[in-house]
Design a protein around this motif. Sequence first.
Motif, PDB file in Angstrom:
ATOM      1  N   THR A 190      15.955  -3.771  13.616  1.00  0.00           N
ATOM      2  CA  THR A 190      14.653  -3.809  12.960  1.00  0.00           C
ATOM      3  C   THR A 190      13.658  -4.583  13.810  1.00  0.00           C
ATOM      4  O   THR A 190      12.513  -4.148  13.998  1.00  0.00           O
ATOM      5  N   LEU A 191      14.078  -5.727  14.327  1.00  0.00           N
ATOM      6  CA  LEU A 191      13.193  -6.533  15.160  1.00  0.00           C
ATOM      7  C   LEU A 191      12.828  -5.798  16.447  1.00  0.00           C
ATOM      8  O   LEU A 191      11.675  -5.835  16.882  1.00  0.00           O
ATOM      9  N   GLN A 192      13.794  -5.107  17.039  1.00  0.00           N
ATOM     10  CA  GLN A 192      13.507  -4.353  18.258  1.00  0.00           C
ATOM     11  C   GLN A 192      12.510  -3.238  17.975  1.00  0.00           C
ATOM     12  O   GLN A 192      11.619  -2.964  18.784  1.00  0.00           O
ATOM     13  N   ASN A 193      12.626  -2.609  16.817  1.00  0.00           N
ATOM     14  CA  ASN A 193      11.652  -1.579  16.435  1.00  0.00           C
ATOM     15  C   ASN A 193      10.250  -2.167  16.343  1.00  0.00           C
ATOM     16  O   ASN A 193       9.274  -1.523  16.737  1.00  0.00           O
ATOM     17  N   LEU A 194      10.133  -3.382  15.822  1.00  0.00           N
ATOM     18  CA  LEU A 194       8.825  -4.032  15.748  1.00  0.00           C
ATOM     19  C   LEU A 194       8.299  -4.388  17.137  1.00  0.00           C
ATOM     20  O   LEU A 194       7.109  -4.202  17.422  1.00  0.00           O
ATOM     21  N   VAL A 195       9.166  -4.888  18.002  1.00  0.00           N
ATOM     22  CA  VAL A 195       8.769  -5.213  19.373  1.00  0.00           C
ATOM     23  C   VAL A 195       8.209  -3.967  20.067  1.00  0.00           C
ATOM     24  O   VAL A 195       7.263  -4.045  20.838  1.00  0.00           O
ATOM     25  N   ASN A 196       8.786  -2.816  19.764  1.00  0.00           N
ATOM     26  CA  ASN A 196       8.370  -1.559  20.391  1.00  0.00           C
ATOM     27  C   ASN A 196       7.073  -0.993  19.806  1.00  0.00           C
ATOM     28  O   ASN A 196       6.523  -0.040  20.350  1.00  0.00           O
ATOM     29  N   LYS A 197       6.606  -1.561  18.703  1.00  0.00           N
ATOM     30  CA  LYS A 197       5.376  -1.066  18.075  1.00  0.00           C
ATOM     31  C   LYS A 197       4.161  -1.435  18.916  1.00  0.00           C
ATOM     32  O   LYS A 197       4.152  -2.428  19.642  1.00  0.00           O
ATOM     33  N   ASP A 198       3.116  -0.661  18.755  1.00  0.00           N
ATOM     34  CA  ASP A 198       1.834  -0.922  19.383  1.00  0.00           C
ATOM     35  C   ASP A 198       1.241  -2.212  18.807  1.00  0.00           C
ATOM     36  O   ASP A 198       1.386  -2.497  17.614  1.00  0.00           O
ATOM     37  N   TYR A 199       0.562  -2.982  19.643  1.00  0.00           N
ATOM     38  CA  TYR A 199      -0.058  -4.248  19.230  1.00  0.00           C
ATOM     39  C   TYR A 199      -0.936  -4.061  17.998  1.00  0.00           C
ATOM     40  O   TYR A 199      -0.852  -4.835  17.047  1.00  0.00           O
ATOM     41  N   ASP A 200      -1.795  -3.053  18.017  1.00  0.00           N
ATOM     42  CA  ASP A 200      -2.705  -2.832  16.893  1.00  0.00           C
ATOM     43  C   ASP A 200      -1.959  -2.489  15.611  1.00  0.00           C
ATOM     44  O   ASP A 200      -2.393  -2.860  14.517  1.00  0.00           O
ATOM     45  N   LYS A 244       9.020 -11.347  -0.719  1.00  0.00           N
ATOM     46  CA  LYS A 244       9.839 -11.945   0.337  1.00  0.00           C
ATOM     47  C   LYS A 244       9.846 -11.027   1.557  1.00  0.00           C
ATOM     48  O   LYS A 244       9.699 -11.479   2.694  1.00  0.00           O
ATOM     49  N   ALA A 245       9.969  -9.731   1.313  1.00  0.00           N
ATOM     50  CA  ALA A 245       9.952  -8.762   2.419  1.00  0.00           C
ATOM     51  C   ALA A 245       8.608  -8.808   3.149  1.00  0.00           C
ATOM     52  O   ALA A 245       8.560  -8.736   4.384  1.00  0.00           O
ATOM     53  N   ASP A 246       7.511  -8.945   2.411  1.00  0.00           N
ATOM     54  CA  ASP A 246       6.197  -9.031   3.038  1.00  0.00           C
ATOM     55  C   ASP A 246       6.044 -10.321   3.846  1.00  0.00           C
ATOM     56  O   ASP A 246       5.436 -10.326   4.917  1.00  0.00           O
ATOM     57  N   THR A 247       6.596 -11.415   3.341  1.00  0.00           N
ATOM     58  CA  THR A 247       6.563 -12.688   4.065  1.00  0.00           C
ATOM     59  C   THR A 247       7.352 -12.571   5.366  1.00  0.00           C
ATOM     60  O   THR A 247       6.887 -12.988   6.431  1.00  0.00           O
ATOM     61  N   VAL A 248       8.534 -11.983   5.279  1.00  0.00           N
ATOM     62  CA  VAL A 248       9.362 -11.785   6.466  1.00  0.00           C
ATOM     63  C   VAL A 248       8.658 -10.843   7.445  1.00  0.00           C
ATOM     64  O   VAL A 248       8.678 -11.069   8.664  1.00  0.00           O
ATOM     65  N   LEU A 249       8.013  -9.819   6.937  1.00  0.00           N
ATOM     66  CA  LEU A 249       7.273  -8.897   7.810  1.00  0.00           C
ATOM     67  C   LEU A 249       6.177  -9.647   8.568  1.00  0.00           C
ATOM     68  O   LEU A 249       6.004  -9.444   9.776  1.00  0.00           O
ATOM     69  N   LEU A 250       5.449 -10.515   7.880  1.00  0.00           N
ATOM     70  CA  LEU A 250       4.406 -11.292   8.551  1.00  0.00           C
ATOM     71  C   LEU A 250       5.013 -12.126   9.677  1.00  0.00           C
ATOM     72  O   LEU A 250       4.509 -12.133  10.804  1.00  0.00           O
ATOM     73  N   VAL A 251       6.089 -12.831   9.396  1.00  0.00           N
ATOM     74  CA  VAL A 251       6.755 -13.650  10.413  1.00  0.00           C
ATOM     75  C   VAL A 251       7.228 -12.772  11.569  1.00  0.00           C
ATOM     76  O   VAL A 251       7.053 -13.117  12.743  1.00  0.00           O
ATOM     77  N   CYS A 252       7.795 -11.625  11.244  1.00  0.00           N
ATOM     78  CA  CYS A 252       8.299 -10.718  12.282  1.00  0.00           C
ATOM     79  C   CYS A 252       7.183 -10.185  13.171  1.00  0.00           C
ATOM     80  O   CYS A 252       7.357 -10.064  14.386  1.00  0.00           O
ATOM     81  N   THR A 253       6.039  -9.865  12.594  1.00  0.00           N
ATOM     82  CA  THR A 253       4.939  -9.345  13.409  1.00  0.00           C
ATOM     83  C   THR A 253       4.423 -10.414  14.366  1.00  0.00           C
ATOM     84  O   THR A 253       4.126 -10.107  15.528  1.00  0.00           O
ATOM     85  N   VAL A 254       4.348 -11.652  13.895  1.00  0.00           N
ATOM     86  CA  VAL A 254       3.926 -12.744  14.780  1.00  0.00           C
ATOM     87  C   VAL A 254       4.953 -12.921  15.893  1.00  0.00           C
ATOM     88  O   VAL A 254       4.594 -13.065  17.072  1.00  0.00           O
TER      89      VAL A 254
END
Length: 136
Positions: free
Chosen positions: A6-16, A106-116
């Motif tokens: 999941t984290l790798q998928n986020l890393v691969n996402k576009d910055y915007d 909680k999922a939204d909080t984790v998503l925020l942390v993950c995007t940062v």
Amino acid sequence: MELGNTLQNLVNKDYDELLSFAKMAIGKIYPACQAVDEENNGVLMMTSIILSAIAADGKLTELEKKFIKELLSLTDEQLSRYIATYDSEMAELTDKFADNLTPELKADTVLLVCTVAACDETISREETAFIQKLLD
């Protein structure tokens, strides 16, 4: 899906796209931040979440600076003051906050942390450990 994938998928996402995810997550969790931090209208709680995400690996990259500036509409000077408010207890506060949320928030909080964590195109072992702590 495993956290690492999941984290790798986020890393691969576009910055915007990451910025858009982060703004969406803030919009969803901000009322909960206000509820637990009435005195500061939720600002201290939100600050704790964002700064804990940055501080998880002890590094502040240029991309993370850019991301936070755009996410919160801060100038360079405001960003410097914002970062200077970090306190090591913020990570524990963020974890306790996440533990007391509905699964959706909680999922939204984790998503925020993950995007940062993902905005600089890498997620460290320390960032992964912090994210896992929020999930546990």
